[in-house]
Design a protein around this motif. Structure first.
Motif, PDB file in Angstrom:
ATOM      1  N   ARG A  16       0.827  -1.209   0.000  1.00  0.00           N
ATOM      2  CA  ARG A  16       0.000   0.000   0.000  1.00  0.00           C
ATOM      3  C   ARG A  16       0.859   1.256   0.000  1.00  0.00           C
ATOM      4  N   VAL A  17       1.910   1.225   0.803  1.00  0.00           N
ATOM      5  CA  VAL A  17       2.796   2.386   0.863  1.00  0.00           C
ATOM      6  C   VAL A  17       3.434   2.631  -0.510  1.00  0.00           C
ATOM      7  N   LEU A  18       3.836   1.542  -1.153  1.00  0.00           N
ATOM      8  CA  LEU A  18       4.469   1.690  -2.469  1.00  0.00           C
ATOM      9  C   LEU A  18       3.477   2.197  -3.510  1.00  0.00           C
ATOM     10  N   ILE A  19       2.225   1.741  -3.387  1.00  0.00           N
ATOM     11  CA  ILE A  19       1.209   2.252  -4.314  1.00  0.00           C
ATOM     12  C   ILE A  19       0.960   3.740  -4.040  1.00  0.00           C
ATOM     13  N   ALA A  20       0.855   4.076  -2.775  1.00  0.00           N
ATOM     14  CA  ALA A  20       0.660   5.487  -2.413  1.00  0.00           C
ATOM     15  C   ALA A  20       1.803   6.330  -2.979  1.00  0.00           C
ATOM     16  N   PHE A  21       3.015   5.832  -2.826  1.00  0.00           N
ATOM     17  CA  PHE A  21       4.189   6.545  -3.317  1.00  0.00           C
ATOM     18  C   PHE A  21       4.076   6.787  -4.821  1.00  0.00           C
ATOM     19  N   ALA A  22       3.667   5.715  -5.535  1.00  0.00           N
ATOM     20  CA  ALA A  22       3.538   5.836  -6.989  1.00  0.00           C
ATOM     21  C   ALA A  22       2.451   6.831  -7.371  1.00  0.00           C
ATOM     22  N   LEU A  23       1.397   6.904  -6.548  1.00  0.00           N
ATOM     23  CA  LEU A  23       0.267   7.772  -6.897  1.00  0.00           C
ATOM     24  C   LEU A  23       0.501   9.237  -6.555  1.00  0.00           C
ATOM     25  N   LEU A  24       1.548   9.500  -5.755  1.00  0.00           N
ATOM     26  CA  LEU A  24       1.707  10.841  -5.192  1.00  0.00           C
ATOM     27  C   LEU A  24       1.842  11.946  -6.232  1.00  0.00           C
ATOM     28  N   ASP A  25       2.461  11.655  -7.380  1.00  0.00           N
ATOM     29  CA  ASP A  25       2.474  12.766  -8.332  1.00  0.00           C
ATOM     30  C   ASP A  25       1.543  12.532  -9.518  1.00  0.00           C
ATOM     31  N   ASN A  26       0.362  12.022  -9.189  1.00  0.00           N
ATOM     32  CA  ASN A  26      -0.711  11.907 -10.176  1.00  0.00           C
ATOM     33  C   ASN A  26      -0.311  11.297 -11.513  1.00  0.00           C
ATOM     34  N   PRO A  27       0.111  10.052 -11.491  1.00  0.00           N
ATOM     35  CA  PRO A  27       0.527   9.444 -12.761  1.00  0.00           C
ATOM     36  C   PRO A  27      -0.676   9.126 -13.645  1.00  0.00           C
ATOM     37  N   ASP A  28      -0.419   8.986 -14.952  1.00  0.00           N
ATOM     38  CA  ASP A  28      -1.470   8.574 -15.878  1.00  0.00           C
ATOM     39  C   ASP A  28      -1.559   7.060 -15.941  1.00  0.00           C
ATOM     40  N   VAL A  29      -0.411   6.436 -15.651  1.00  0.00           N
ATOM     41  CA  VAL A  29      -0.368   4.983 -15.751  1.00  0.00           C
ATOM     42  C   VAL A  29       0.411   4.410 -14.571  1.00  0.00           C
ATOM     43  N   LEU A  30      -0.086   3.284 -14.096  1.00  0.00           N
ATOM     44  CA  LEU A  30       0.543   2.638 -12.951  1.00  0.00           C
ATOM     45  C   LEU A  30       1.102   1.289 -13.398  1.00  0.00           C
ATOM     46  N   LEU A  31       2.403   1.102 -13.196  1.00  0.00           N
ATOM     47  CA  LEU A  31       3.003  -0.209 -13.464  1.00  0.00           C
ATOM     48  C   LEU A  31       3.132  -0.929 -12.131  1.00  0.00           C
ATOM     49  N   PHE A  32       2.409  -2.034 -12.002  1.00  0.00           N
ATOM     50  CA  PHE A  32       2.327  -2.701 -10.707  1.00  0.00           C
ATOM     51  C   PHE A  32       2.907  -4.103 -10.819  1.00  0.00           C
ATOM     52  N   ASP A  33       4.043  -4.299 -10.162  1.00  0.00           N
ATOM     53  CA  ASP A  33       4.714  -5.591 -10.196  1.00  0.00           C
ATOM     54  C   ASP A  33       4.335  -6.360  -8.940  1.00  0.00           C
ATOM     55  N   GLU A  34       3.436  -7.291  -9.107  1.00  0.00           N
ATOM     56  CA  GLU A  34       2.910  -7.995  -7.942  1.00  0.00           C
ATOM     57  C   GLU A  34       3.946  -8.952  -7.364  1.00  0.00           C
ATOM     58  N   PRO A  35       4.129  -8.892  -6.071  1.00  0.00           N
ATOM     59  CA  PRO A  35       5.080  -9.829  -5.480  1.00  0.00           C
ATOM     60  C   PRO A  35       4.513 -11.244  -5.487  1.00  0.00           C
ATOM     61  N   THR A  36       5.399 -12.221  -5.670  1.00  0.00           N
ATOM     62  CA  THR A  36       4.920 -13.605  -5.725  1.00  0.00           C
ATOM     63  C   THR A  36       4.588 -14.150  -4.351  1.00  0.00           C
ATOM     64  N   SER A  37       5.216 -13.593  -3.335  1.00  0.00           N
ATOM     65  CA  SER A  37       4.979 -14.168  -2.012  1.00  0.00           C
ATOM     66  C   SER A  37       5.032 -13.075  -0.962  1.00  0.00           C
ATOM     67  N   GLY A  38       4.785 -13.471   0.256  1.00  0.00           N
ATOM     68  CA  GLY A  38       4.965 -12.539   1.364  1.00  0.00           C
ATOM     69  C   GLY A  38       3.735 -11.736   1.697  1.00  0.00           C
ATOM     70  N   ILE A  39       2.630 -11.993   0.997  1.00  0.00           N
ATOM     71  CA  ILE A  39       1.418 -11.255   1.328  1.00  0.00           C
ATOM     72  C   ILE A  39       0.353 -12.235   1.780  1.00  0.00           C
ATOM     73  N   ASP A  40      -0.237 -11.926   2.911  1.00  0.00           N
ATOM     74  CA  ASP A  40      -1.254 -12.827   3.430  1.00  0.00           C
ATOM     75  C   ASP A  40      -2.551 -12.654   2.649  1.00  0.00           C
ATOM     76  N   ILE A  41      -3.369 -13.691   2.659  1.00  0.00           N
ATOM     77  CA  ILE A  41      -4.558 -13.724   1.807  1.00  0.00           C
ATOM     78  C   ILE A  41      -5.479 -12.528   2.034  1.00  0.00           C
ATOM     79  N   SER A  42      -5.714 -12.202   3.276  1.00  0.00           N
ATOM     80  CA  SER A  42      -6.699 -11.159   3.541  1.00  0.00           C
ATOM     81  C   SER A  42      -6.263  -9.816   2.961  1.00  0.00           C
TER      82      SER A  42
END
Lengths: 230, 253
Positions: A131-157
């Motif tokens: 979330r922090v990384l997404i927030a960081f990416a959004l901070l200067d109002n981008p037109d496009v978001l490149l999102f590299d999903e991590p393969t592991s380390g995130i819990d289901i919820s």
């Protein structure tokens, strides 16, 4: 409609250490749509991102619509657990207007409380860091978001909510999203277009028309049928 | 007495600058490299002494060459060639030991702040603060590179340029500092205050601040202790910084 095209890739070839990683890749991304890139490990998905960001040399053509602003969400950061850097300080690398920061934080569902902003970056859970990384990416109002999903380390919820977050971004932000995904369910639910990648383009189109058993087997190998559940 | 105050001022300036610059070295996980780097000053000083020009200048030239080498390796290789760097720096120390004229050897190795003259001291203070200000002006960029090189590059920050500039500034401070604590111990003055600050900092600004403050305290207490106990100031300063490290380590626990 060529003016609606945000990104055109044609004949892209990437060679790293004399190994051909991407071969003759061509595709197009339309404005305000979500493109999901799927493929097995080592298929060149992250390499494609790095080429799109201009971080590595390539042959062929990558043409962004002129003046486009790109926000990049990497899989992870290269930090130690005890780095003395707080979430708030990290975000302030990009901060311009305080109000904008507030808006972005509530958009990605980050607790605006001081206690969270004062947390050290290294101790966040996978979902929180995302979330922090997404927030960081959004901070200067981008037109496009490149999102590299991590393969592991995130819990289901929290994984669930990262995608509902993506959904919210699609709805509210006029944002084009290009995401690397490992979850076919996510692709079905959120992507307008899917690019199956395994060094070269295996399939490209809407999830419904492209993600049939045949092309999945071509991308992932024999056990692909296993992925196919809604 | 006046001289003591002057020496403390010079030592403090170096302590602050070394501590502050060291904070990035520690974040960049280059502690050991940063420490060993300072040994390169010795052959440079030896050559300067032999040919009769300023040892500080000799140290600066040797350090600049070494810094460019480190930077180049860091840029071009994925796996940091730690062993190679260690071997090169030890080699330069051994070479320096052989070619440094005997009378100056002890001073080059462990420093002698008493030998710093007034003009040289004033220049050292000015350069130290200039280095701090220059580093401060690029601190966000260096930090961004530490956090994620990819992200920084995606934001069009030319990391490699800033890294080189930063390492050159480290070379300048080390060259200033070898007169003070000597070529063997200068690395400690760069690394130890920052390592101590990392133990107790809540955020990046307090980390920078404490790194500089611990460098300052090490210099002041070290020089005073050396004066009172009539011991060599270089080791006294470094031991003070290590006591600070131990205290902060215990505090963290």
């Amino acid at each position: 409609m060529p003016d609606e095209s945000l990104l055109t890739v044609s004949g892209l070839k990437v060679r790293l250490d004399n190994q051909l990683i991407l071969d003759d890749l061509s595709f197009e991304v339309t404005k305000d749509k979500t493109l999901a890139i799927i493929g097995p490990n080592g298929a060149g998905k992250s390499v494609l991102f790095r080429a799109l960001l201009g971080l590595i040399p390539y042959q062929g053509e990558i043409k962004w619509k002129s003046g486009v602003k790109i926000g990049y969400v990497p899989q992870r950061l290269s930090i130690e657990k005890d780095i003395p850097l707080t979430v708030g300080e990290f975000l302030s690398f990009k901060e311009r207007v305080k109000a904008e920061r507030e808006k972005v934080l509530s958009l990605v569902g980050i607790d605006k409380e001081v206690s969270f902003l004062n947390k050290k970056l290294g101790v966040l859970s996978g979902g929180q860091l995302q979330r922090v990384l997404i927030a960081f990416a959004l901070l200067d109002n981008p037109d496009v978001l490149l999102f590299d999903e991590p393969t592991s380390g995130i819990d289901i919820s929290s994984e669930e909510t990262i995608y509902s977050l993506l959904h919210r971004l699609q709805d509210t932000q006029n944002l084009t999203i290009i995401l690397i995904s490992h979850e076919l369910q996510v692709v079905y639910r959120y992507a307008d277009t899917v690019l199956c990648l395994n060094k070269e383009k295996i399939c490209f189109g809407t999830p419904e028309e492209t993600l049939d058993k045949e092309s999945l087997i071509k991308v992932f190998g024999k056990e692909a049928g296993f992925y196919h559940h809604h | 007495m006046d001289n003591l105050i002057f020496l403390i001022a010079v030592g403090s300036a170096i302590g602050i600058a070394a501590g502050y610059l060291g904070s990035f070295m520690v974040l960049k996980r280059m502690s050991l490299v940063g420490d060993a780097l300072t040994h390169v000053a010795l052959p440079g000083m030896a050559i300067a002494l032999t040919y009769g020009f300023s040892p500080t200048l000799g140290a600066l030239i040797a350090l600049t060459l070494a810094v460019v080498g480190i930077w180049y390796l860091d840029e071009t290789t994925d796996v940091y060639p730690e062993a190679l760097v260690g071997i090169f720096f030890t080699a330069s120390l051994a070479l320096g030991l052989l070619i440094t004229p005997e009378p100056e050897l002890l001073e080059a190795l462990f420093g002698n702040i008493e030998k710093i003259g007034f003009v040289e001291g004033v220049i050292t203070i000015i350069i130290s603060f200039a280095v701090v200000i220059l580093t401060w002006s690029i601190s966000q960029k260096i930090l961004m590179g530490v956090v994620s090189e990819e992200l920084a590059k995606a934001m069009k920050v030319s990391i490699s340029k800033y890294n080189l500039f930063y390492l050159l500034l480290v070379g300048v401070i080390v060259a200033m500092g070898v007169k003070f604590v000597g070529t063997l111990l200068m690395g400690a003055l760069v690394i130890v205050p920052a390592a101590a600050a990392k133990n107790v900092s809540r955020g990046i600004n307090s980390y920078y601040f404490l790194s500089a403050v611990f460098g300052l305290i090490s210099a002041v207490i070290g020089i005073l202790a050396a004066n009172i106990l009539n011991i060599s100031s270089g080791p006294a300063v470094v031991l003070t910084s290590i006591l600070i490290f131990i205290a902060t380590y215990l505090l963290k626990k």
